[in-house]
Write an enzyme that holds these catalytic residues in place. Structure first.
Site, PDB file in Angstrom:
ATOM      1  N   ASP A  69      -2.563  -5.022   0.402  1.00  0.00           N
ATOM      2  CA  ASP A  69      -2.078  -6.322   0.865  1.00  0.00           C
ATOM      3  C   ASP A  69      -2.786  -6.832   2.108  1.00  0.00           C
ATOM      4  O   ASP A  69      -3.144  -8.019   2.185  1.00  0.00           O
ATOM      5  CB  ASP A  69      -0.557  -6.296   1.070  1.00  0.00           C
ATOM      6  CG  ASP A  69      -0.063  -5.094   1.862  1.00  0.00           C
ATOM      7  OD1 ASP A  69      -0.889  -4.317   2.403  1.00  0.00           O
ATOM      8  OD2 ASP A  69       1.173  -4.921   1.939  1.00  0.00           O
ATOM      9  N   GLN A 105       0.814  -1.208   0.000  1.00  0.00           N
ATOM     10  CA  GLN A 105       0.000   0.000   0.000  1.00  0.00           C
ATOM     11  C   GLN A 105       0.854   1.267   0.000  1.00  0.00           C
ATOM     12  O   GLN A 105       2.054   1.245   0.269  1.00  0.00           O
ATOM     13  CB  GLN A 105      -0.940   0.004   1.207  1.00  0.00           C
ATOM     14  CG  GLN A 105      -1.980  -1.115   1.130  1.00  0.00           C
ATOM     15  CD  GLN A 105      -3.120  -0.911   2.084  1.00  0.00           C
ATOM     16  OE1 GLN A 105      -3.182  -1.536   3.124  1.00  0.00           O
ATOM     17  NE2 GLN A 105      -4.042  -0.038   1.735  1.00  0.00           N
ATOM     18  N   HIS A 106       0.187   2.365  -0.313  1.00  0.00           N
ATOM     19  CA  HIS A 106       0.694   3.743  -0.171  1.00  0.00           C
ATOM     20  C   HIS A 106       1.696   4.189  -1.234  1.00  0.00           C
ATOM     21  O   HIS A 106       1.893   5.378  -1.414  1.00  0.00           O
ATOM     22  CB  HIS A 106       1.345   3.977   1.192  1.00  0.00           C
ATOM     23  CG  HIS A 106       0.563   3.505   2.359  1.00  0.00           C
ATOM     24  ND1 HIS A 106      -0.752   3.857   2.562  1.00  0.00           N
ATOM     25  CD2 HIS A 106       0.901   2.696   3.394  1.00  0.00           C
ATOM     26  CE1 HIS A 106      -1.182   3.293   3.677  1.00  0.00           C
ATOM     27  NE2 HIS A 106      -0.208   2.580   4.196  1.00  0.00           N
TER      28      HIS A 106
END
Length: 489
Positions: free
Chosen positions: A235, A71-72
């Site tokens: 995830d 992520q991110h």
């Protein structure tokens, strides 16, 4: 047999699993490594996916595919769909100052209420602020911003149009400019962070929605109509999908990062910033507490002690709970929770009697579990039920962690059968998308009931003194590091 594929594009590698859509039985799998570092050219993820797909026997015979991903990560694309600069990953802490500025400018309460998350260096919005401040020429070229799993889904379609970018709520909720509560982007927050909001953001698809057909990598070439693409997931949301987690179920994932996640039915907003109020991959919510320092702390301890994984566990199990007072402040790479991007680690409580290899090894295990136990406390403090705790990830295989975790947490811990949870969750989503498509796009299509495997129970005598000494030592270390006391010894 109808086949589906799940892809896990993680920090360290790409994994591909091919499973039976009806039962979830594993048919074949493959993997490939990713480059190291905290910034990576997204094209390297695509290259790794090509290798992993070949290792898994190809994607020609699969009927649906979904991608789970770290992520991110900030993937910036120009008008032609080309990568502007290497993606800044979730564990790149250079935007720590930007995150502090964003919180100071609007207040933690406004961010928590607006997006469910108080910005820290991991969050995409902070990376965009950093880009605007430090690389204005690159920032000016940005025409679209997406996330790692979005980028791979887009590449799988073979499209070069930015309008075809798509994501899901679980990953969008980690950007800092999406509201899981309303299901829409907060372009005002994007503009505040980046200085402009005239960029393409991926369309947020529903959890069982087919978002296109995969044409790249010969995906679905042997299947009538080709391979459907699912929306994918972050995830942690993909792992929760693989495990069939529901309200009250808490998972602790021990990987590069440490994650406490809990499935709940209502959105969560924590202005303290401890709990990030993310969405899950089913339409529910997945509040998370994330620590940057997890398995890498054990790797560092292993290197210092000159032992392998099994020897580190044996050393730790030879020491008593509490390591005779030795405590590790595990901030070896800064930290996200608490938000301390510039923090460093330290050993505390050392004496001539307790400074042993066994105690140092035990302290490393106890430190990462104690840090995550703070996350479980934060989930409870928000009034959320914690009915069960599951321990996941590669580090969960360690016999030392299987004893330390229930000891520090003070409760039994469930150990699901080993698996590639993120890839498996993505595959299960792909099967869900396929089933919904066959139902004519019916929004009531149930998630396929795959067998999640056997679950062991790990028990150990509760040792509350471990967390008590951790709670005393770590704030002391942070005060001293800030110059409020003598150097730690």
């Amino acid at each position: 047999m109808t086949l589906v594929a799940g892809i896990d594009s993680s920090t360290q590698s790409c994994k591909v699993v091919v499973r039976d859509a009806e039962t979830g039985a594993l048919v074949r799998h493959g993997s490939a490594p990713h480059p190291s570092g905290t910034e990576v050219d997204p094209r390297a993820w695509w290259d790794a996916l090509e290798v992993a797909a070949r290792a898994a026997g190809g994607l020609e015979d699969v009927s649906a595919i979904s991608v789970g991903g770290q992520q991110h990560g900030m993937v910036a694309l120009d008008e032609a769909g080309e990568v502007v600069r290497p993606a800044l990953l979730w564990n790149d802490s250079r935007s720590g100052g930007a995150s502090a500025d964003l919180v100071a400018e609007l207040g933690a309460q406004a961010w928590a209420e607006g997006t469910g998350t108080v910005p820290v260096a991991s969050i995409t919005a902070t990376k965009l602020r950093w880009l605007a401040q430090h690389e204005p020429e690159n920032a000016a070229r940005v025409a679209a911003v997406c996330l790692p799993h979005d980028y791979l889904t887009w590449r799988l379609t073979g499209s070069t149009s930015l309008a075809d970018l798509v994501t899901d709520a679980s990953d969008a909720s980690g950007t800092g400019y999406y509201s899981g509560a309303t299901g829409g982007y907060r372009r005002d927050l994007l503009a505040h962070a980046f200085g402009r909001d005239d960029v393409v953001l991926p369309r947020v698809a529903g959890p069982r929605e087919a978002v296109g057909v995969a044409t790249a990598l010969r995906a679905g070439a042997a299947v009538e109509g080709g391979a459907l693409l699912g929306p994918g997931a972050g995830d942690n949301a993909a792992a929760a999908l693989a495990l069939g987690l529901g309200p009250g179920d808490v998972a602790i994932s021990l990987g590069t990062s440490g994650v406490v996640s809990a499935v709940v039915a209502q959105p969560v907003a924590d202005p303290s910033g401890t709990v990030a109020g993310f969405s899950d991959a089913t339409g529910n919510f997945l509040p998370l507490v994330v620590t940057v320092n997890c398995a890498q702390v054990l790797d560092a301890a292993r290197r210092v002690l000159g032992v392998d994984v099994d020897e580190l566990a044996a050393l730790a199990l030879a020491a008593p709970a509490g390591a005779q007072g030795v405590v590790l402040a595990p901030y070896l790479q800064g930290e996200r929770t608490p938000n301390l991007p510039d923090a460093t680690g330290a050993l505390h409580g050392l004496t001539l009697e307790n400074w042993t290899r066994e105690n140092v090894a035990r302290a490393a295990f106890e430190a990462i579990v104690s840090a995550l136990a703070v996350g479980i406390d934060a989930v409870r403090d928000l009034g959320l039920d914690v009915a069960s705790i599951r321990l996941l990830g590669g580090a969960a295989k360690s016999p030392a962690l299987r004893q330390v975790a229930p000891s520090v947490l003070g409760s039994d811990v469930l150990l699901p059968a080993a698996g590639e949870y993120v890839a498996d969750g993505a595959a299960r989503q792909a099967a869900w998308v396929l089933a919904a498509q066959r139902d004519g796009g019916d929004g009531d299509t149930a998630l396929p009931a795959w067998e999640t495997g056997a679950v062991e129970v790990a028990s150990a005598p509760a040792a509350p003194h471990v967390r008590e000494q951790y709670a005393r030592a770590v704030p002391l270390h942070l005060d001293r590091a800030a110059g409020d006391g003598p150097p730690s010894g």
